[in-house]
Design an enzyme around this catalytic site. Structure first.
Site, PDB file in Angstrom:
ATOM      1  N   CYS A 157      -6.044 -34.043  24.051  1.00 48.93           N
ATOM      2  CA  CYS A 157      -6.044 -35.372  25.055  1.00 48.93           C
ATOM      3  C   CYS A 157      -7.079 -34.766  26.224  1.00 48.93           C
ATOM      4  O   CYS A 157      -7.224 -35.215  27.122  1.00 48.93           O
ATOM      5  CB  CYS A 157      -4.724 -35.502  25.786  1.00 48.93           C
ATOM      6  SG  CYS A 157      -3.904 -34.114  26.643  1.00 48.93           S
ATOM      7  N   CYS A 182      -0.350 -36.962  26.335  1.00 50.57           N
ATOM      8  CA  CYS A 182      -0.763 -36.077  25.149  1.00 50.57           C
ATOM      9  C   CYS A 182      -0.305 -36.795  23.942  1.00 50.57           C
ATOM     10  O   CYS A 182       0.945 -36.609  23.781  1.00 50.57           O
ATOM     11  CB  CYS A 182      -0.670 -34.734  25.349  1.00 50.57           C
ATOM     12  SG  CYS A 182      -1.466 -33.657  24.131  1.00 50.57           S
ATOM     13  N   LYS A 185      18.752  -6.732  -3.192  1.00 44.07           N
ATOM     14  CA  LYS A 185      18.324  -5.688  -2.105  1.00 44.07           C
ATOM     15  C   LYS A 185      18.075  -6.291  -0.993  1.00 44.07           C
ATOM     16  O   LYS A 185      16.931  -6.635  -0.756  1.00 44.07           O
ATOM     17  CB  LYS A 185      17.070  -4.986  -2.909  1.00 44.07           C
ATOM     18  CG  LYS A 185      16.802  -3.570  -2.053  1.00 44.07           C
ATOM     19  CD  LYS A 185      15.693  -2.810  -2.641  1.00 44.07           C
ATOM     20  CE  LYS A 185      15.431  -1.563  -2.029  1.00 44.07           C
ATOM     21  NZ  LYS A 185      14.817  -1.686  -0.592  1.00 44.07           N
ATOM     22  N   ARG A 233      20.901   5.478   8.630  1.00 44.23           N
ATOM     23  CA  ARG A 233      20.319   6.416   7.773  1.00 44.23           C
ATOM     24  C   ARG A 233      19.697   7.677   8.399  1.00 44.23           C
ATOM     25  O   ARG A 233      19.843   8.661   7.939  1.00 44.23           O
ATOM     26  CB  ARG A 233      19.448   5.687   6.680  1.00 44.23           C
ATOM     27  CG  ARG A 233      19.107   6.615   5.584  1.00 44.23           C
ATOM     28  CD  ARG A 233      17.792   6.112   4.918  1.00 44.23           C
ATOM     29  NE  ARG A 233      17.941   4.735   4.304  1.00 44.23           N
ATOM     30  CZ  ARG A 233      18.822   4.622   3.023  1.00 44.23           C
ATOM     31  NH1 ARG A 233      18.864   5.603   2.330  1.00 44.23           N
ATOM     32  NH2 ARG A 233      18.835   3.393   2.600  1.00 44.23           N
ATOM     33  N   ASP A 239       0.700  -1.275  -0.071  1.00 45.82           N
ATOM     34  CA  ASP A 239      -0.013   0.013  -0.055  1.00 45.82           C
ATOM     35  C   ASP A 239       0.861   1.223  -0.103  1.00 45.82           C
ATOM     36  O   ASP A 239       0.541   2.188  -0.597  1.00 45.82           O
ATOM     37  CB  ASP A 239      -0.977   0.115   1.304  1.00 45.82           C
ATOM     38  CG  ASP A 239      -2.079  -0.957   1.111  1.00 45.82           C
ATOM     39  OD1 ASP A 239      -2.828  -1.343   2.088  1.00 45.82           O
ATOM     40  OD2 ASP A 239      -2.410  -1.172  -0.043  1.00 45.82           O
TER      41      ASP A 239
END
Length: 678
Positions: free
Chosen positions: A421, A442, A124, A145, A49
């Site tokens: 379980c 389990c 990149k 940056r 977007d």
């Protein structure tokens, strides 16, 4: 406004005053999103977007240049600088590249140059851009940056990155040189870091880029040093007059590599556009197999003089372009939320999605991490959501789109009983992780525990894969780890797709695993939070399974890598009668655990029993080699200088540890004197 609201406005029929207001509002919105993404690392819209809105703003301003906003995202890169670090102005502005999104646009870029050119091609990287300044060949400082004009000084953190040269590998360094690159975390390291974060801090990073950026912005460089960050260099910024600039971009990258910087293994020099297309095709298909995330490809005019002729815009160079891969984030619908049970009983919610293609893969399931994440993101059954393949591997639901929510959307609740379980689910200490209390009773936990037991770093039964474990558990042929060693040829050949040869290979692989090291065995039995490093530390400390079984909490917490949580887990493990029975069954069927060999330290008058710190770089020793050598003669090597330190061994570029040693009056030994003492 939301992205969809911007897209829904029919701007082509707006009056001039309305169009100007629309452009200004769009520019302000993108500036805010840029700030959230670049500065706070908390984006609220998808990359797809943002790119679409940015292109929309570009198109509107190109058609209506009189309405171009002042100081908009069209003129600058990134966002404002965070408080907490010193801000430094870049000697040369850190610009960014223009983007294209198709081969046709890439061809347009190539044709506009109007020269028969070579292009240097490279991936990149999707990380944190950094600029490192060297003075007379030595590391001076590092800056993020930021907004392209100034950034955050993060020198101490960057210096902890193992592949960042602290001294340029050249006998004739320039007086000043600014090297630029991308700090990243590879996919496997990201997954390991998130496992650690989930266990120890109850939170995780959304993706490798956020993990790298978040790490570099931490105030404690000791924590940063534990994270396996990497720097990939892609060029230079400012340089002094004595720097001999290569004639081509490709040669510049080779020069940086000779200086000691890591460059991409996937660089390529394209001699024409056909080779550019071939490179694009190759990298698009190899992307998922790379060790690190990339979000596109970069193409640069190879000839440096031609770069200067082509020049720059306010935003960045006209001689380079970034091709961005199609968005890895798409919309889908949550059809249901189910709960999976892991090896330690952890209950993980999984979204069942309306199938959607993400990064070339059809995704119908995505992790929701934990119930707290579901509540934080307000994800409900029936919601439209943004789906992403995090790290190009694990699909996850990024966020819900509540503006499309149906009236019958269902809130997700954590079940009170295990879906496998029916044992009770517990939330210990109000953490984000809920666990099934069923343990070995389990079937889901049993299956995952057995998969862990046979894994490469555990018992290493390489022919006994995950699918076969599932078959064996479902057929009631195995329930506990010792059952694996009771399997026979007839049982295996009776399973689907198990021929005689495959069955014999499995049995041979099982037999081969019967003499594990103590460290492997400790890792294999699956004590909660015990990893490979902790297993090694425990094995080396206790020396035998018998001693480890008798371990006391007070002794455990004194061992490296073993904190209070892990110590409690170990004590609890050995207090469980079923765990003791499982381990005793191993010994009864002939498993022979190999205890570590105790290394007798040679005596050295100068170092035996002394606490030593190593700092700087050495001409005749590697740091690891020197550490092992000192340990072999009985020294205790630590990482920080304190009043308990007996001596500091000092190489070149020693830094703050040398200063602290001098302040505390600790003995300092230079490399020239070290050989005589050893």
């Amino acid at each position: 406004m939301t992205p969809n609201e911007f897209f829904s406005i029919k701007y082509h029929i707006l009056a001039k005053a309305e169009l100007k207001a629309y452009i200004d509002k769009l520019a302000d919105y993108l500036s805010q999103q840029s700030y959230l993404y670049h500065t706070l690392d908390k984006p609220i819209i998808s990359d797809s977007d943002y790119d679409k809105l940015f292109r929309l703003l570009q198109d509107l301003v190109n058609d209506n240049p009189q309405f171009k906003p002042i100081n908009s995202v069209l003129d600058r890169v990134g966002g404002e600088v965070l408080a907490g670090f010193e801000t430094i102005k870049h000697k040369k502005k850190m610009t960014s590249l223009a983007n294209v999104f198709s081969l046709e646009e890439l061809r347009d870029f190539y044709d506009k140059i109007e020269y028969d050119i070579e292009l240097e091609c490279e991936p990149k990287m999707d990380g944190l851009a950094i600029s490192i300044f060297y003075k007379n060949g030595k590391f001076d400082y590092a800056v993020t940056r930021g907004d392209g004009i100034q950034g955050e000084k993060v020198s101490e953190n960057v210096k902890t990155i193992r592949n960042v040269p602290l001294k340029l590998n050249t006998s004739n360094p320039p007086e000043e040189l600014e090297v630029r690159g991308e700090i990243i975390l590879d996919k496997q390291s990201f997954l390991s870091l998130n496992e650690y974060m989930q266990t120890h801090e109850n939170k995780t990073f959304a993706n490798p880029r956020n993990a790298a950026a978040g790490s570099i912005r931490m105030l404690d460089s000791k924590v940063v040093a534990k994270r396996p960050l990497k720097l990939y260099s892609y060029g230079i910024g400012y340089f002094s007059k004595d720097f001999v600039y290569p004639e081509t971009q490709f040669e510049l990258m080779q020069l940086l590599q000779s200086f000691g910087f890591t460059i991409s293994d996937n660089m390529f020099l394209a001699k024409n556009f056909s080779e550019v297309e071939e490179y694009h095709h190759k990298m698009s298909h190899q992307r998922a197999d790379l060790a690190y995330d990339i979000d596109g490809l970069v193409f640069k005019v190879n000839n440096i003089k031609l770069q200067d002729t082509i020049g720059y815009t306010a935003r960045g160079p006209k001689w380079a372009i970034a091709y961005k891969f199609p968005a890895e984030e798409v919309e889908s619908e949550v059809l249901n939320v189910e709960f999976q049970v892991g090896r330690t009983g952890a209950i993980t919610p999984v979204a069942r999605l309306k199938p959607v293609a993400v990064g070339g893969v059809i995704v119908s399931n995505a992790t929701l991490h934990n119930i707290n994440e579901i509540k934080r993101k307000d994800i409900r059954v029936g919601d439209r959501v943004i789906v992403r393949r995090a790290g190009d591997v694990i699909p996850e639901v990024v966020k819900s789109l509540p503006q499309y929510r149906k009236s019958d959307a269902q809130i997700v609740e954590m079940p009170t009983n295990c879906p496998v379980c029916d044992s009770k689910i517990e939330n210990v200490n109000d953490q984000a992780i809920y666990r099934c209390t069923g343990g070995w009773h389990c079937q889901a936990q049993t299956t995952e525990r057995l998969k862990h037991f046979v894994s490469r770093k555990a018992m290493d039964i390489d022919k006994l894969g995950a699918k076969l474990i599932e078959q064996l558990v479902a057929a009631n042929l195995i329930k506990y780890p010792a059952d694996i060693y009771k399997l026979n040829f007839e049982q295996l050949t009776g399973l689907e797709r198990m021929a005689a040869k495959s069955s014999q290979n499995v049995l041979d692989s099982i037999t081969k695993s019967k003499e594990p090291s103590l460290a492997r065995f400790i890792f294999a039995i699956g004590i909660k939070d015990i990893g490979e490093v902790s297993s090694d530390a425990l094995a080396n400390h206790f020396g035998s399974l018998e001693s480890f079984r008798d371990a006391k909490f007070e002794e455990l917490i004194e061992i490296n890598y073993i904190g209070e949580i892990i110590a409690n887990n170990i004590v609890s493990f050995w207090h469980d009668s079923l765990n003791i029975k499982i381990v005793e069954e191993f010994l009864a069927i002939g498993i022979k655990i190999q205890n570590p060999v105790k290394v007798e330290h040679a005596y050295n008058e100068s170092f035996t029993g002394k606490t030593v710190v190593i700092t700087g770089s050495f001409e005749n020793y590697g740091r690891t080699e020197l550490t092992q050598l000192l340990k072999s003669i009985g020294a205790k090597v630590t990482s920080s200088v304190s009043k308990k330190t007996d001596m500091v061994i000092c190489g070149d570029n020693a830094g703050s540890k040398l200063t602290k040693a001098q302040e505390l009056g600790v003995e300092v030994i230079l490399e020239d004197n070290l050989k005589d003492l050893l």
